[in-house]
Design a protein around this motif. Sequence first.
Motif, PDB file in Angstrom:
ATOM      1  N   ASP A  92     -25.325 -15.517   8.482  1.00 42.29           N
ATOM      2  CA  ASP A  92     -25.647 -16.844   9.021  1.00 42.29           C
ATOM      3  C   ASP A  92     -24.488 -17.389   9.823  1.00 42.29           C
ATOM      4  OD1 ASP A  92     -27.391 -17.805   6.010  1.00 42.29           O
ATOM      5  OD2 ASP A  92     -28.153 -16.948   7.877  1.00 42.29           O
ATOM      6  N   VAL A 107     -27.878 -19.506  22.245  1.00 40.50           N
ATOM      7  CA  VAL A 107     -27.006 -18.497  21.634  1.00 40.50           C
ATOM      8  C   VAL A 107     -27.080 -17.236  22.476  1.00 40.50           C
ATOM      9  CG1 VAL A 107     -26.527 -17.133  19.574  1.00 40.50           C
ATOM     10  CG2 VAL A 107     -27.440 -19.467  19.357  1.00 40.50           C
ATOM     11  N   VAL A 119     -30.893 -16.412  22.559  1.00 40.75           N
ATOM     12  CA  VAL A 119     -31.777 -17.078  21.622  1.00 40.75           C
ATOM     13  C   VAL A 119     -31.743 -18.565  21.891  1.00 40.75           C
ATOM     14  CG1 VAL A 119     -32.274 -17.561  19.195  1.00 40.75           C
ATOM     15  CG2 VAL A 119     -31.373 -15.309  19.874  1.00 40.75           C
ATOM     16  N   ALA A 121     -32.007 -21.699  20.332  1.00 42.20           N
ATOM     17  CA  ALA A 121     -31.990 -22.161  18.954  1.00 42.20           C
ATOM     18  C   ALA A 121     -32.538 -23.560  18.831  1.00 42.20           C
ATOM     19  CB  ALA A 121     -30.566 -22.098  18.400  1.00 42.20           C
ATOM     20  N   THR A 126     -28.161 -23.365  12.570  1.00 42.96           N
ATOM     21  CA  THR A 126     -27.917 -22.158  11.803  1.00 42.96           C
ATOM     22  C   THR A 126     -28.713 -21.031  12.430  1.00 42.96           C
ATOM     23  OG1 THR A 126     -27.615 -23.397   9.739  1.00 42.96           O
ATOM     24  CG2 THR A 126     -28.115 -21.060   9.544  1.00 42.96           C
ATOM     25  N   LEU A 127     -28.114 -19.855  12.467  1.00 43.88           N
ATOM     26  CA  LEU A 127     -28.796 -18.708  13.051  1.00 43.88           C
ATOM     27  C   LEU A 127     -28.525 -17.487  12.192  1.00 43.88           C
ATOM     28  CD1 LEU A 127     -30.440 -17.669  15.488  1.00 43.88           C
ATOM     29  CD2 LEU A 127     -28.261 -17.037  16.514  1.00 43.88           C
ATOM     30  N   ASN A 128     -29.597 -16.835  11.751  1.00 42.75           N
ATOM     31  CA  ASN A 128     -29.460 -15.599  10.992  1.00 42.75           C
ATOM     32  C   ASN A 128     -29.582 -14.452  11.980  1.00 42.75           C
ATOM     33  OD1 ASN A 128     -30.693 -13.164   9.531  1.00 42.75           O
ATOM     34  ND2 ASN A 128     -29.872 -14.422   7.876  1.00 42.75           N
ATOM     35  N   THR A 132     -32.767 -12.130  14.147  1.00 44.06           N
ATOM     36  CA  THR A 132     -32.958 -12.196  15.590  1.00 44.06           C
ATOM     37  C   THR A 132     -33.058 -10.805  16.196  1.00 44.06           C
ATOM     38  OG1 THR A 132     -30.565 -12.258  15.935  1.00 44.06           O
ATOM     39  CG2 THR A 132     -31.715 -14.361  15.758  1.00 44.06           C
ATOM     40  N   VAL A 146     -22.246 -19.803  21.461  1.00 45.45           N
ATOM     41  CA  VAL A 146     -23.309 -20.820  21.460  1.00 45.45           C
ATOM     42  C   VAL A 146     -22.848 -21.976  22.327  1.00 45.45           C
ATOM     43  CG1 VAL A 146     -22.458 -21.911  19.356  1.00 45.45           C
ATOM     44  CG2 VAL A 146     -24.819 -22.253  20.060  1.00 45.45           C
TER      45      VAL A 146
END
Lengths: 184, 163
Positions: A92, A107, A119, A121, A126-128, A132, A146
Amino acid sequence: MQSAAATAPQRTARRGWRRRARHAGRPAAVLLAVVAALVLGGGGAAWAWWTVGSTLPTVAAAAAAVPPPTGTFGCTPRSNGGGLLAYNSSLDLTWGAATTTPTRYLVHVVGSDGTVLDVDAGTALTLNLVNTDLDPSATTTYTVTVVAQKAYTSVTWSSTALTQTVKATRKTFIIFPYYEMSCA
Amino acid sequence: MRRLWIALATAVVLTLAGGTAAFAAWSRTASTAATSLTAGDISLSATWATAPTLTALTPGATRQGVAKLTHSGNGRWQYQLPSSTGASTMSGLTVAYTTATGTATSSCTTTAVAADAWSATQANGSTVYVCVTVSLSTTAPSTVQSTPASIAIVVQARNQPTN
């Protein structure tokens, strides 16, 4: 009493007198032409333009800037919860909100294996990464950035970026390969 | 006979000379009262009645201010506003002028005032208000962010005859 045919000296004298008269008249003709031009020019040359300048107090201008994501990346490996087979299969990334709400956070991921991933977002913080669709075939290092973006009528402005490096390390359990995510 | 010719010539000469001497040139002089001559002058005061605020400009933003131009001196006058203002240092930033009827930006009209052109003739000692509009293009690129600029407007004035 002169003879009808003038003598050579007399002819020379007369021609010289005419020449002198033409030359004497030339400056006068020029002066007359200048005066006529001034008069015909409507007397413009006779009016003097005075011009002055005054400067308004200077005003400083500056364009706005899209506020970037705040702070530094949080990087948290996430276990798959598989007991003895537990490993950090995902990671994460978190970041702080920009001071003004952007249109979205974008991102961008570039991997040493050539992976390029963008991505949207949204306004998520939060980005997992595994979710992705990163699919490392070998130990791979990823550079993740980001930025906050603000959309205007005809253009989109991007903020400066936060950057984080993450690694996917290939491992093998017996014969089964798996990858562990870590913050490099 | 010779004496007769001499006498005749003498008479002619005396007649001509006497005729000349008989003509008297009359002249008279007169003086006017002493008068002093003074050159005229012209000056211009350019100030902000309402200064524009030009910080944090975003694409499509428009900000206005009102300039106050006051003439003093002799004769009538004209003014001229410049096209070059320093706005070009920020990509997409422009300056335009319109007339204004007062000191507030609410008095700005839509009547354009051409840059680099002399205005209509104004009355001696009069004050003119000009609306200054600064705009950032809707397509200003992201690279413009945080770019500074200094807006400097040099107003020209010149004299006009009184009639």
